[in-house]
Scaffold this active site. Sequence first.
Site, PDB file in Angstrom:
ATOM      1  N   HIS A   1     -79.937-137.748  32.814  1.00  0.00           N
ATOM      2  CA  HIS A   1     -80.330-137.139  34.251  1.00  0.00           C
ATOM      3  C   HIS A   1     -80.199-138.094  35.709  1.00  0.00           C
ATOM      4  CE1 HIS A   1     -81.333-134.594  30.950  1.00  0.00           C
ATOM      5  NE2 HIS A   1     -81.325-133.614  31.416  1.00  0.00           N
TER       6      HIS A   1
ATOM      7  N   GLU B   1     -70.680-126.190  32.259  1.00  0.00           N
ATOM      8  CA  GLU B   1     -69.947-126.964  33.920  1.00  0.00           C
ATOM      9  C   GLU B   1     -68.468-127.172  33.859  1.00  0.00           C
ATOM     10  OE1 GLU B   1     -72.129-128.215  31.723  1.00  0.00           O
ATOM     11  OE2 GLU B   1     -74.003-128.445  33.347  1.00  0.00           O
TER      12      GLU B   1
END
Lengths: 335, 418, 81
Positions: free
Chosen positions: A137, A68
């Site tokens: 998540h 990321e």
Amino acid sequence: MSPSSPETMRRLTYRDAVREALAEAMRKDERVFLMGEDVGRYGGCFAASKRLLEEFGPERIRDTPLSESGFVGAGIGAALGGMRPIVEIMTVNFSLLAADQIMNTAATYLHMSGGQFNVPLVIRMATGGGRQLAAQHSHCLDGWYAHIPGIRVVSPATHEDARGMLWTALQDPDPVLIFEHSGLYNLEGELAADAGPVDIDRAKLCRPGRDISIISYSASLIKALEAAEILSAEGIEAEVIDLRSLRPLDEATFLSSVSRTHRALIVDEGWRSGSISAEISARIMEGVFFDLDAPVERLCSAEVPMPYAKHMEAAALPQVDNIVELIRIMVKTHG
Amino acid sequence: MGEFRMPSLGADMESGTLLEWRVKPGDRVKRRDIIAVVDTDKAAIEVEVYEDGVVEELLVKPGEKVPVGTVMAIIRSDADQPREAETKAVGAEQATTEAAPPRAQKKEPPAPPPESPAERVKASPYARRLAAEHGIDLKTLVPSGPHESICAADVKQAVEAAKAAGPEEPPPVAAPPRAEEAPAAAAPAPEEVSGWKDPEAMRRAIAKAMARSKREIPHYYLQTRVDMRRTLGWLESENRRRSIKDRLLPVVPLLKAVAMSLQEVPELNGYWIDDRHQPQEAINIGIAISLRQGGLIAPAILDADLLGVDELMAALRDLITRTRDGRLKSAEMTAATITVTNLGDLGVESVFGVIYPPQVALVGIGKTMEQPWAENGLLGVRPVMTASLSGDHRATDGLQGARFLDTLNRRLQEPSKL
Amino acid sequence: MNEEKIEQTIFNILKRIAPESEPSRLSADDNIRRALDIDSFDALNFFIQLHEELGVEIPESDYGRLNTLAEMRRYLADRLD
């Protein structure tokens, strides 16, 4: 939006609306490209970019490594280089790996360069719980990002906004974060055939009412609207406001609503402590204290890592029933 | 209904101490009545109320220091709800005894408990506001809101009940519902009420205002020399036919000329607030008055342009006397739209003054002294006075300043028109 | 009226106008306005009170001749006989 007659409306999922927005942006501006984990061949972890690779090719629909920090940084570089990148981060939890890029670079570059370099970057990410994806998540950290000056944080809760916010965000000279709630992708809804760009500045009054203002955003908005429907049958008219933008906050809209209804409930899927709901509550107190007829209330997620077990996850999130019960107490009247 | 708030009695004021209430609950007040005495860092100021009505409740006690803007009293205005308001004192009780029985739970309101300032009713901010607007005593209501609080619905119900009870027997409006509280409002010793604060506090207040002025206001300075022969001649002949008590001070024609010149150059009369130049219609000339014990204060002669020279003299005398006694009204402390400072008495030739924010100009008057003066190719000796202007360059430019001084000069050459 | 009485009246008035001052410490030739910080407003009040207490109407044109105690004593004594 102009009122649309039934024949110009069509049904589609929130996911389709997002995909249409992506495709339209790619067609309209050749500087626009999409990159992120699995956005190409796999069509996106939430299938938002399905089949876009076929139309636009690997140059513009780019799969990235699992890094990321690396690909958000690359997006910032591309934006500085004149492109209009859309970076997809799979979930907001993973965005923390890129938090340094987002906050220390994207949000500050204009300032640190003495106004020379702006970063026209759009980052989309999935947020929120409710799909048994557990504690790594499922969180709703949208409010965290709303804390940072230098970026915009928008939260499309409706099909119209899922379809329309992306293009407007791409026109912004500075970084815009778009939070798409993972629980909304499968939601079907109506959209005008000619739906297009929408503003990303203002909150929206979704349902008028006289007894209380429910201030919400993202998937919680859908729950708030459901609760308002139930309460209406009992004679309690709740006004529902979709914040749409968490930064900047359009406080004029919710303050004017609260000054009419004299009560406010904030429904926020984020954790309560230090949250965007706390900010909104503070602004209500600052702005319309003397119009309040009851303490401002908040419904937020339980302050625990998101449980995996279905019943426990449901218990941790604000639900329609909770909203209805709390409002009954808040709007309790004589008789 | 009105909230009487701690006024800002100067650009530098952040809080004030209530010294004295001049009214008690139930008293009828008229616009411009003095209802309180407030101590600022500079002075004890008599504060006026700005609406007609009846004092509903005093929320701040003498001796309390509160920030500017704090609601100090509730004034029930005559404008709204005259009828309901009148039923206030007995409204709630009547409602339970004779009105069409309202709703079940209202049958037995608790007897209003004896007043105690420490006691606080749990009511929502909105309910409080409504109750004040309608003259409902919160203590007579039964709470039905969340957390056992009185909510707006409780107040509305009481308003309805009071209406139903009818206005047949309005109690005398002036009946003070809280006579017991009166002793709390007893006046402090007179020395505390009148007279100025200690010089140090005043010095700090001046320091704050002047530092702000020099920090924020880009001053420009202009000066012009004025031949005062005509004005002084006129003044002499005026004073010759007046008894000593009615004589005019030389500053009076100067003030009059300043007021008239401001009519012609209105840009200098007003404020700079919120990044905006806001010229004012009323010409309220602040007069810098030094105090014998040190320090300075600049209260205003209100509507100076509407006063003739005799009225100006009277106003000036009154203002100086009250300033030195420490008995100014709040409007006089806050309403100045420009300031005039006269250091001529001390032999100073010209003054380059510091503007008092948020005003945008200050006029300085120097000593009138005999000077060589050339006019029409001839040299003579004239009484000459140097007038100066300090202007806020954000609000005006030298052009307006120059026009003002020029106008002032011309006015002083035609004293009979003053 | 003797000069002593005149002087006492002057002191009383000055004391009212400038309460913190000690007028009796003035020497005969001190400029009073300067010594006691008397401005034009105070000066006018001084002459008004002098008029009220002694009945002397002092024309404005004479103000300039009345700067010190000695000058005042002389001026007032001349007019009070």
